[in-house]
Design an enzyme around this catalytic site. Sequence first.
Site, PDB file in Angstrom:
ATOM      1  N   ASN A  23       0.861  -1.191   0.000  1.00 27.79           N
ATOM      2  CA  ASN A  23       0.000   0.000   0.000  1.00 27.79           C
ATOM      3  C   ASN A  23       0.891   1.233   0.000  1.00 27.79           C
ATOM      4  O   ASN A  23       1.779   1.358   0.842  1.00 27.79           O
ATOM      5  CB  ASN A  23      -0.919  -0.004   1.224  1.00 27.79           C
ATOM      6  CG  ASN A  23      -1.905   1.157   1.205  1.00 27.79           C
ATOM      7  OD1 ASN A  23      -1.515   2.318   1.279  1.00 27.79           O
ATOM      8  ND2 ASN A  23      -3.180   0.840   1.101  1.00 27.79           N
ATOM      9  N   SER A  46      -5.399  -0.400  -2.798  1.00 23.96           N
ATOM     10  CA  SER A  46      -5.968   0.909  -2.491  1.00 23.96           C
ATOM     11  C   SER A  46      -7.039   0.677  -1.431  1.00 23.96           C
ATOM     12  O   SER A  46      -7.941  -0.143  -1.626  1.00 23.96           O
ATOM     13  CB  SER A  46      -6.565   1.520  -3.749  1.00 23.96           C
ATOM     14  OG  SER A  46      -6.945   2.849  -3.499  1.00 23.96           O
ATOM     15  N   GLU A  47      -6.949   1.397  -0.311  1.00 21.68           N
ATOM     16  CA  GLU A  47      -7.742   1.020   0.860  1.00 21.68           C
ATOM     17  C   GLU A  47      -9.231   1.362   0.742  1.00 21.68           C
ATOM     18  O   GLU A  47     -10.013   0.976   1.604  1.00 21.68           O
ATOM     19  CB  GLU A  47      -7.136   1.623   2.135  1.00 21.68           C
ATOM     20  CG  GLU A  47      -7.104   3.137   2.214  1.00 21.68           C
ATOM     21  CD  GLU A  47      -5.806   3.725   1.685  1.00 21.68           C
ATOM     22  OE1 GLU A  47      -5.124   3.061   0.876  1.00 21.68           O
ATOM     23  OE2 GLU A  47      -5.468   4.866   2.071  1.00 21.68           O
ATOM     24  N   ASN A  48      -9.626   2.064  -0.329  1.00 25.92           N
ATOM     25  CA  ASN A  48     -11.071   2.204  -0.529  1.00 25.92           C
ATOM     26  C   ASN A  48     -11.696   0.881  -0.968  1.00 25.92           C
ATOM     27  O   ASN A  48     -12.893   0.683  -0.796  1.00 25.92           O
ATOM     28  CB  ASN A  48     -11.394   3.346  -1.511  1.00 25.92           C
ATOM     29  CG  ASN A  48     -10.556   3.320  -2.762  1.00 25.92           C
ATOM     30  OD1 ASN A  48      -9.425   2.844  -2.769  1.00 25.92           O
ATOM     31  ND2 ASN A  48     -11.102   3.829  -3.841  1.00 25.92           N
TER      32      ASN A  48
END
Lengths: 218, 241
Positions: A23, A46-48
């Site tokens: 990340n 991608s942390e979404n």
Amino acid sequence: MAWTREEMAARAARQIEDGFYVNLGIGIPTLVANALPPGMDVSFQSENGMLGIGPFPYEGEEDPDLINAGKQTITEIPSTSYFSSADAFAMIRGGHMDLSILGSMQVSETGDIANWTVPGKMLKGMGGAMDLVAGARKVIVLMEHVERSGASKLLKECTLPLTGTKVVDMVITDLAVFEFPKRGGPLRLIELAPGVTLDEVKAKTEAAFEVALEAKAA
Amino acid sequence: MRDKVRTDAKSALQGALKDGMVIMAGGFGLCGIPEHIIAAIKEAGVKDLTFISNNCGVDDFGLGILLANGQVKKMISSYVGENKLFERLYLDGKLELELNPQGTLAERIRAGGAGIGGFYTKTGVGTVVAEGKPTREFDGHTYVLETGLTADLSIIKAWKGDREGNLIYRKTARNFNPMMATAGRLVVAEVEELVETGALDADSIHTPGLYVDRLFVGDHFEKRIEKVITRPREGVTEGAR
């Protein structure tokens, strides 16, 4: 000569191993993806809610349903998967991400990190930074060595509100590379940027650190 | 017979809005936000609302339009940096804010919808986020107790839905929507396409219909993009971020 932002990113890219799930934070860490040697099988998260980030789209092919955590348009690749933000953070918190590379405002000599707010000056929020430093197996900070004022960003103790404590494994600045062989310290200098002297780093670093330049020749 | 389908946002919200209520709003940035329902809430003019939402839109789109209209009392969010009006209202003391780490926010909503009263996480230990909250050691690591979140109303954006309320999201527009669909006492969804029950692949449904009380097809989605980044046709620039 101190390293440029691109050279700092290239130095960080050397910490990425084939097969890693990574990340990248916004700012200088963004540049790390471009600095990877070809032929490496590395996936960016991608942390979404996405694993397997592709390049930016061609003009005219932007998809409003496809953005990264920096809210920029991106594309998918054959290995891409999508999931909810709860699943994205289960990956992060659960220790399934090999590496998190973040920018920061301050790092302490015990590996504390402060990178989300300046009280009275900046109201943004921590986003996913606290989860990333708490959950990723390895945390690398990429930041300028000193502030614009010349003050060290590597401190005995962070003065800004913390993002996490004893979580940093490596700090790459424009002047040098430091590591925490064990989380919580002590901090160890392992590499100098070309032409940068130990005296210069000592003068510009408030944090206490050991020197082990021979141990890890670049 | 269940009849969940409504004609538009206004009819889908009928009797659902009142001053002072707590609303969960799906979306990350402007991606996957229920833009028609937000517009209808503005139209309805209800006030003193608390929103649980990762972000607060931008000045003139998304939840930002409710902020500008003076309808928001409090935000529970993880990142509000794209909204100048937000900063001004907050610094003037006209807006309450509870910042949560993004993963903690997502999990609090998931927990709330799943009947979990609270959970322990390593996220935020040793920071302001953990102040005043109980901590506990597990396997030599310190964890902080976070509580589940529920809301009076959840407003959701999905790609496809059927008449039963089964929903499928598209790409990163999924984000917070699936958890929020489980954590609202009333759940209203807007979809781009409504299909007959049975037309969706049952193995591919993200949100089972029991969570969804009402849904409608949005007539025109603006789907604004916050940051358009492209690469030249010739180039092969990689862009992880």
